[in-house]
Design a protein around this motif. Structure first.
Motif, short mmCIF file in Angstrom:
data_model
loop_
_atom_site.label_atom_id
_atom_site.label_comp_id
_atom_site.label_asym_id
_atom_site.label_seq_id
_atom_site.Cartn_x
_atom_site.Cartn_y
_atom_site.Cartn_z
N TYR A 1 -21.46 36.77 -50.63
CA TYR A 1 -20.30 35.96 -50.28
C TYR A 1 -19.85 36.31 -48.86
O TYR A 1 -19.97 37.46 -48.41
CB TYR A 1 -19.12 36.24 -51.21
N GLU B 1 -14.94 33.54 -48.48
CA GLU B 1 -15.27 33.05 -49.81
C GLU B 1 -14.89 34.07 -50.88
O GLU B 1 -14.37 33.72 -51.95
CB GLU B 1 -16.77 32.75 -49.89
N LEU C 1 -11.25 33.94 -51.64
CA LEU C 1 -10.91 32.79 -52.47
C LEU C 1 -11.21 33.08 -53.94
O LEU C 1 -10.46 32.67 -54.83
CB LEU C 1 -11.67 31.55 -52.00
N VAL C 2 -12.30 33.79 -54.20
CA VAL C 2 -12.65 34.18 -55.57
C VAL C 2 -11.57 35.12 -56.12
O VAL C 2 -11.11 34.97 -57.26
CB VAL C 2 -14.03 34.86 -55.62
N ALA D 1 -8.51 33.15 -56.98
CA ALA D 1 -8.71 32.34 -58.18
C ALA D 1 -8.59 33.18 -59.45
O ALA D 1 -7.99 32.76 -60.44
CB ALA D 1 -10.09 31.67 -58.13
N LYS E 1 -7.55 31.07 -62.93
CA LYS E 1 -8.17 29.75 -62.98
C LYS E 1 -9.52 29.89 -63.69
O LYS E 1 -10.53 30.27 -63.08
CB LYS E 1 -8.35 29.19 -61.57
N SER F 1 -11.85 27.91 -64.90
CA SER F 1 -13.04 27.19 -64.44
C SER F 1 -13.64 27.83 -63.20
O SER F 1 -14.87 27.97 -63.07
CB SER F 1 -12.69 25.72 -64.17
N GLU F 2 -12.77 28.26 -62.26
CA GLU F 2 -13.25 28.90 -61.03
C GLU F 2 -13.87 30.26 -61.34
O GLU F 2 -14.88 30.65 -60.74
CB GLU F 2 -12.08 29.07 -60.05
N LYS G 1 -17.30 29.64 -62.92
CA LYS G 1 -18.24 29.11 -61.93
C LYS G 1 -18.73 30.21 -61.00
O LYS G 1 -19.93 30.33 -60.72
CB LYS G 1 -17.57 28.00 -61.12
N ASN G 2 -17.80 31.06 -60.53
CA ASN G 2 -18.18 32.12 -59.60
C ASN G 2 -18.94 33.24 -60.29
O ASN G 2 -19.66 34.00 -59.63
CB ASN G 2 -16.94 32.68 -58.90
N GLU H 1 -13.33 40.97 -62.24
CA GLU H 1 -12.38 40.03 -62.85
C GLU H 1 -11.14 40.76 -63.35
O GLU H 1 -10.01 40.28 -63.19
CB GLU H 1 -13.06 39.30 -64.00
#
Length: 566
Positions: free
Chosen positions: A78, A82, A85-86, A89, A94, A96-97, A100-101, A127
């Motif tokens: 990344y 970027e 932003l992760v 999120a 979030k 979905s984000e 996805k990540n 996370e």
């Protein structure tokens, strides 16, 4: 926080930065692991060798937001933008984000030779920490202030605490904590006095006729360099309902003519029209005029004080002259006539303490908990003020004085209670559900000193204690929850009992049955001897008045005897 730092024993600035970042919901559970790794008691293991360059300073534990961004960039490719932003999120949950990540991260790690299982494990850590991670640059700023203030407190304790009280004088909760901390450090905080107090808290020498109020914590490893007889004096503006205007009038008169020699001198020189009846009443109740008489006497002549002062100053303002002025004797034209204090019984000690608590936020004479010789810190899990989300779901023991009881009826018609418990540091809520309330309601009364054990529960950011066991200062405490069965150590040092109570035959069998140790903390008394403290009401609850400030507290209730402790 204090417990964490005591166990951590930080030696580097980076340790303070980490402590500030870890002491937050989420990362808090990693504090014990961080400390063990820091002291070499547990091996430092990285989930992948590439993480060592990022996590070495925090012993392989993700602590800072910057580490999360570095890990995303180094392991999965990344860009820093970027990666941030992760992080954002994840922080905003979030879903979905996040999902996805996760796929992007695992794929990026695969290109760097990291297997899917390890990549998934690392992403789960990212996370978790991204939800609570703290910005390292912010933590470093706070750490600088922490080190600076720690230095000031360690080397200039009186000046530092006086500044804290001065800045927070309008915040009762903080004043309570600071006064308690002062006395724990061995710094006297003296009550307000019209002859000594200024507008705000000030550093002064303790007058020789004033007993010390400081109770230095014997458990303190650091000897704070408190100068002999130095003290912090309560400012008169810190008394509720007084305000700066009345205090300015008193200080102007004192600065012009020196300390007040008598009650008549005070009324003569201070224009009580500027002070007002209500502020004067609060000054009396807070003990600022104790040198002129008992509070009951001063309250009885309150109207006389205001009337005489107003009459004298009205006459001076109108230019009235006495016969002595006409004969050239000079001096002031009108003076306050002698004020005879009535011979009335002094207010009860309990009532005076309540006034002090109401008007000053703290007990300036003595907190009720000071009546007990035991060290409450050895009995309790934390102070009432320290009960927070970190104790959620854990067994906790608290000790304090009950300040309020609110009862309600449940949907089934059973009674339960919400009790406000206060100790030397602050207060908290203790909840008694119907079963525990029915069992212990006879022990619950306003102004009663209790020890309560139960489970902490946090809801909507507020932590309460769900009571399971209650004791008074002479009763046994049975274990709760995960704690091993044991008898509570006696709160009164040297009491001729086992665990604060006299044990007879059945009691000894019961003690052994629950795994308690039967031993004596004081002199060797027979098991049949009666506990001299059983059922004894603390001094501050007796009907007898509390002693004047000039009386040695060791001689309370026996002024004709010589103190054997001093």
């Amino acid at each position: 926080m204090r417990r964490m730092l005591t166990e951590m024993k930080p030696t580097l600035f980076e340790h303070i930065v980490a402590a500030i970042s870890l002491y937050r919901p989420g990362p808090m559970e990693y504090i014990p692991q961080y400390i063990r790794r820091m002291h070499g008691e547990e091996p430092v293991e990285y989930k992948h060798p590439l993480l060592e360059s990022i996590l070495s300073e925090t012993y392989a534990i993700l602590v800072y937001q910057e580490q999360i961004i570095q890990a995303l960039s180094l392991l999965a490719g990344y860009t820093p933008g970027e990666a941030d932003l992760v992080r954002r999120a994840i922080g905003k949950k979030k879903a979905s984000e996040i999902e996805k990540n996760k796929k992007i991260f695992v794929a990026g790690c695969g290109r760097n030779g990291i297997d899917e299982a390890t990549a998934t494990d690392i992403y789960n850590d990212i996370e978790f920490f991204a939800r609570y991670g703290f910005n390292k640059s912010h933590a470093a700023d706070y750490a600088v202030i922490t080190v600076q203030t720690a230095y000031l407190k360690a080397h200039y304790p009186v000046e530092y605490m006086a500044a804290q009280l001065l800045v927070e004088r309008d915040k009762t909760e903080k004043v309570v904590n600071f006064v308690s901390e002062c006395r724990r450090m061995g710094v006297d905080v003296l009550p307000p006095d019209v002859n000594y107090s200024g507008m705000d808290f000030e550093i002064q020498l303790r007058p020789p006729d004033t007993p010390t109020m400081a109770h230095r914590d014997p458990g303190l490893a650091y000897p704070f360099p408190v100068p002999m007889d130095s003290a912090i004096r309560f400012g008169m503006a810190a008394i509720k309902n007084v305000g700066e205007g009345p205090v300015e009038a008193i200080l102007a008169a004192r600065n012009e003519g020196g300390p007040f020699s008598s009650l008549e001198d005070f009324c003569d020189r201070v224009d009580l029209r500027r002070v007002g009846k209500r502020p004067l009443e609060c000054l009396i109740k807070a003990g600022a005029l104790d040198r002129f008489g008992r509070r009951s006497q001063l309250m009885a002549v309150l109207d006389t004080l205001v009337a005489q002062s107003a009459s004298v100053h009205d006459a001076r303002d109108s230019g009235q002259l006495s016969i002595f002025d006409l004969m050239g004797a000079g001096g002031e034209s009108v003076h306050v006539t002698p004020i005879k204090l009535p011979d009335v019984e002094e207010f009860k000690g309990k009532e005076k303490l309540q006034w002090e608590k109401e008007l000053l936020g703290v007990y300036s004479i003595s907190h009720p908990l000071h009546q007990f010789g035991g060290d409450l810190q050895r009995v309790t899990s934390c102070s009432c003020a320290e009960l927070n989300e970190s104790y959620d779901g854990k067994g906790v023991t608290l000790a304090g004085i009950i300040t309020n009881i609110r009862t309600i009826n449940t949907k089934k018609g059973d009674q339960m209670a919400f009790v406000q418990l206060e100790d030397l540091q602050g207060n908290c809520e203790v909840v008694f559900f119907p079963k525990s309330y029915l069992e212990f309601k006879e022990k619950l009364a306003v102004d009663a000193v209790i020890i309560v054990k139960g489970k902490a529960q946090t809801r909507e950011g507020k932590t309460s204690l769900l009571a399971e066991v209650v004791q008074t200062h002479y009763e046994k405490v049975l274990s709760v929850g995960e704690e091993p069965n044991r008898l509570q150590a006696p709160l009164l040092n040297g009491a001729p009992t086992v665990n604060g109570v006299t044990l007879h035959g059945d009691d000894v069998m019961e003690a052994e049955a629950i795994g308690g140790d039967v031993n004596f903390d004081g002199p060797s008394y027979g098991l049949s001897d009666e506990n001299p403290f059983r059922g004894e009401m603390p001094d501050w609850l007796r009907d007898a008045a509390a002693p004047h400030l000039g009386v040695n507290p060791c001689l309370r209730g026996r002024r004709d005897q010589r103190c054997t402790n001093c």
